[in-house]
Design an enzyme around this catalytic site. Sequence first.
Site, PDB file in Angstrom:
ATOM      1  N   HIS A  87      44.088  35.989  28.869  1.00 15.84           N
ATOM      2  CA  HIS A  87      45.104  37.008  29.133  1.00 15.84           C
ATOM      3  C   HIS A  87      46.018  36.568  30.288  1.00 15.84           C
ATOM      4  O   HIS A  87      47.242  36.606  30.177  1.00 15.84           O
ATOM      5  CB  HIS A  87      44.415  38.342  29.461  1.00 15.84           C
ATOM      6  CG  HIS A  87      45.343  39.451  29.824  1.00 15.84           C
ATOM      7  ND1 HIS A  87      45.595  40.517  28.984  1.00 15.84           N
ATOM      8  CD2 HIS A  87      46.112  39.659  30.929  1.00 15.84           C
ATOM      9  CE1 HIS A  87      46.468  41.331  29.560  1.00 15.84           C
ATOM     10  NE2 HIS A  87      46.796  40.839  30.753  1.00 15.84           N
ATOM     11  N   GLU A  88      45.397  36.112  31.375  1.00 15.34           N
ATOM     12  CA  GLU A  88      46.198  35.697  32.536  1.00 15.34           C
ATOM     13  C   GLU A  88      47.016  34.446  32.221  1.00 15.34           C
ATOM     14  O   GLU A  88      48.141  34.292  32.696  1.00 15.34           O
ATOM     15  CB  GLU A  88      45.301  35.458  33.757  1.00 15.34           C
ATOM     16  CG  GLU A  88      44.474  36.672  34.211  1.00 15.34           C
ATOM     17  CD  GLU A  88      45.292  37.952  34.340  1.00 15.34           C
ATOM     18  OE1 GLU A  88      46.475  37.878  34.753  1.00 15.34           O
ATOM     19  OE2 GLU A  88      44.763  39.030  34.008  1.00 15.34           O
ATOM     20  N   HIS A 136      50.324  35.314  30.641  1.00 18.74           N
ATOM     21  CA  HIS A 136      51.351  35.607  31.653  1.00 18.74           C
ATOM     22  C   HIS A 136      51.891  34.284  32.229  1.00 18.74           C
ATOM     23  O   HIS A 136      53.092  34.095  32.358  1.00 18.74           O
ATOM     24  CB  HIS A 136      50.755  36.407  32.822  1.00 18.74           C
ATOM     25  CG  HIS A 136      50.421  37.830  32.513  1.00 18.74           C
ATOM     26  ND1 HIS A 136      51.346  38.747  32.073  1.00 18.74           N
ATOM     27  CD2 HIS A 136      49.245  38.513  32.609  1.00 18.74           C
ATOM     28  CE1 HIS A 136      50.760  39.927  31.917  1.00 18.74           C
ATOM     29  NE2 HIS A 136      49.480  39.814  32.226  1.00 18.74           N
TER      30      HIS A 136
END
Length: 155
Positions: free
Chosen positions: A67-68, A71
């Site tokens: 998820h990170e 980004h």
Amino acid sequence: MKQAELQQHMEEVSLQFFHKEFRHQASFNNRLRTTGGRYLLQSHNIEMNPKYLENFGLAYFIDIMKHELCHYHLHLEKKGYQHRDKDFRELLKKVGAPRFCATIPREITMHEYTCEHCKKSFLRQRRFNVNRYRCGACQGRLRETGSQKIYTENA
Ligand SMILES: [Zn+2]
Ligand SMILES: [Zn+2]
């Protein structure tokens, strides 16, 4: 897991799922509370919450890394890197990362108060002086009648 291992995991997850290198710093941050990780726009570093590793295990921890990294890579490529962006949502799906992080339930103590007149009872997280408040239903006197532990998902 040590700092160096976290860094290595992040680099491996990046290569395996994104076929791109993670060239910045991954570190543990103990102060993160309600989030499993965060990407820092200024430094391009990623901070991970060690409590999520303890509570949910390595497989889920790797999902948070993915998820990170969504980004991270989108931001560096000047694409839509925010939760509401289409680029972001599509990349999450592609790499199988969760849209939001699960929250760690927390045990808190609630104090029970009972009205001496109508016998209604209610719970409050904060204690209060029973001489200063009256029952909301009948204006009767209140008494502290116990406490109980509950689990909450809100931190
Ligand atoms: Zn996010
Ligand atoms: Zn009452």
